[in-house]
Design an enzyme around this catalytic site. Structure first.
Site, PDB file in Angstrom:
ATOM      1  CE  LYS A  73      -3.688  -2.532   2.209  1.00  0.00           C
ATOM      2  NZ  LYS A  73      -4.309  -3.049   3.471  1.00  0.00           N
ATOM      3  CD  GLN A 117      -3.039  -4.786   6.852  1.00  0.00           C
ATOM      4  OE1 GLN A 117      -3.053  -3.510   5.936  1.00  0.00           O
ATOM      5  NE2 GLN A 117      -3.674  -5.395   6.290  1.00  0.00           N
ATOM      6  CG  ASP A 140      -9.456  -0.388   4.758  1.00  0.00           C
ATOM      7  OD1 ASP A 140      -9.247  -0.613   3.626  1.00  0.00           O
ATOM      8  OD2 ASP A 140      -8.819  -0.818   5.757  1.00  0.00           O
TER       9      ASP A 140
END
Ligand code: NAP
Length: 325
Positions: A73, A117, A140
């Site tokens: 990422k 994460q 997200d």
């Protein structure tokens, strides 16, 4: 794929979509490039206004897979000129320390997107942390406000994997309206948002999960199948209607020799590679078997995984543009 398989797949593909798909493409690589181009243009537009997007990524502990995902990422950010800040927290971080960190990032006007994460260690509630993120920085798309916006068909930030899969389908298939889509898996991250997105695209959607009786016979009715389960090779050709298109979201590491032999075939290069390394990455779909029936199947690796990161970049741009306006 052999020539005869390729020809029969193309013919089935054409049949299923009334011939309209002949000559069209079904390529994750093209969609990844398209999404990255869109993100690149967005970054340029924001930079002209002195407002380059800024993603903050929180990672906890030393889980190797999480570190690989975060590294990819951050690499995508630097490729596009998105500013990124990586915040490493120790495995024994407390929930209140994590919530403080999220609060600090919410209040930081320079930060456009916040990504935590997953998974988190057991002492920290992932739900509490996700709910603490400002929904307009939730790149997200896991915050309940964004989940609600997606269900209602409103604008918002939505989970990257299913949105990336929709981009692939919209780019590759001429018509989604009226198709029967089966989504296998009902997680908040993939299955449920995928089902909402397909519904908004006017598909008739059926969701299969671990308690669904006769999943195979339901799946056989589907024009489009999206599989997000985490079971290597679960869906083989016997689950599929001839000419169906199949998107394999699953990523599984296998170490079982018999399974590798079944999935790859004893004479294949993949099996030889497996025998050398003792492991391989596979999806939830038995690719070889499914290809004999379906019109198209996305590969693993090299399929949906790359779409997810490209869509994350686009979500960062969207968040930055919305904050600017
Ligand atoms: P998850 O949270 O574990 O959910 C799995 C779902 O599959 C659950 O809804 C479960 O049903 C269902 N399921 C389990 N066994 C089943 C069976 N035998 N038949 C039918 N349904 C079954 O997993 P996830 O986060 O959605 O991830 C799924 C897979 O996608 C994993 O391999 C993951 O690594 C991969 N993934 C890939 C990407 C990417 O970027 N490519 C992104 C996210 C995830 P219940 O709800 O009834 O338990």
């Amino acid at each position: 794929m052999s020539i005869s398989l390729l020809v029969s797949a193309v013919l089935r593909y054409g049949d299923f979509f009334g011939g309209t798909l002949m000559g069209s493409r079904w390529s994750t690589k093209d969609t990844v490039s398209h999404l990255m181009d869109q993100a690149r243009q967005g970054v340029a537009w924001l930079k002209e206004r002195s407002s380059a997007p800024h993603l903050a990524v929180i990672i906890v502990g030393d889980d190797p897979a999480s570190h690989v995902y975060v590294r990819r990422k951050v690499e995508a950010c630097s490729e596009l000129g998105v500013k990124s800040t990586r915040i490493d927290l120790p495995e024994d971080v407390t929930e209140s320390e994590m919530l403080d960190e999220v609060k600090r990032l919410n209040q930081d006007d320079d930060v456009d997107g916040i990504l935590v994460q997953l998974p988190l260690p057991s002492q920290v509630s992932a739900n509490a942390v996700i709910e603490a993120i400002d929904p307009d920085k939730d790149v997200d798309g896991f915050h309940p406000v964004n989940v609600g916006r997606l269900a209602l068909g409103q604008a918002g930030l939505f989970p990257c994997t299913p949105v990336g899969v929709m981009a692939l389908m919209k780019q590759s298939l001429p018509e989604l309206k009226g198709k029967h889509a089966v989504v296998i898996g009902r997680s908040a991250i993939v299955g449920k948002p995928m089902a909402h997105l397909l519904l908004h695209a006017h598909c008739s959607v059926t969701i299969i999960h671990s308690r669904t009786p006769n999943p195979q016979s339901i799946c056989q009715l589907a024009d489009i199948v999206v599989v997000a389960v985490g079971r290597p090779g679960l869906v083989d050709g016997s689950w599929l209607k001839p000419g169906a298109v199949v998107v394999d979201v699953g990523i599984n590491e296998i170490k079982d020799k018999e399974l590798a032999r079944r999935l790859f075939g004893e004479d294949s290069k993949k099996y030889a590679r497996f025998m050398r390394s003792g492991r391989a990455l596979v999806g939830d779909v038995d690719y070889r078997s499914a290809l004999g029936v379906a019109a198209w199947v996305t590969p693993v690796p090299g399929g949906v995984g790359r779409l997810t990161i490209a869509q994350l970049m686009l979500n960062c741009v969207t968040a930055a543009k919305r904050r600017l306006s």
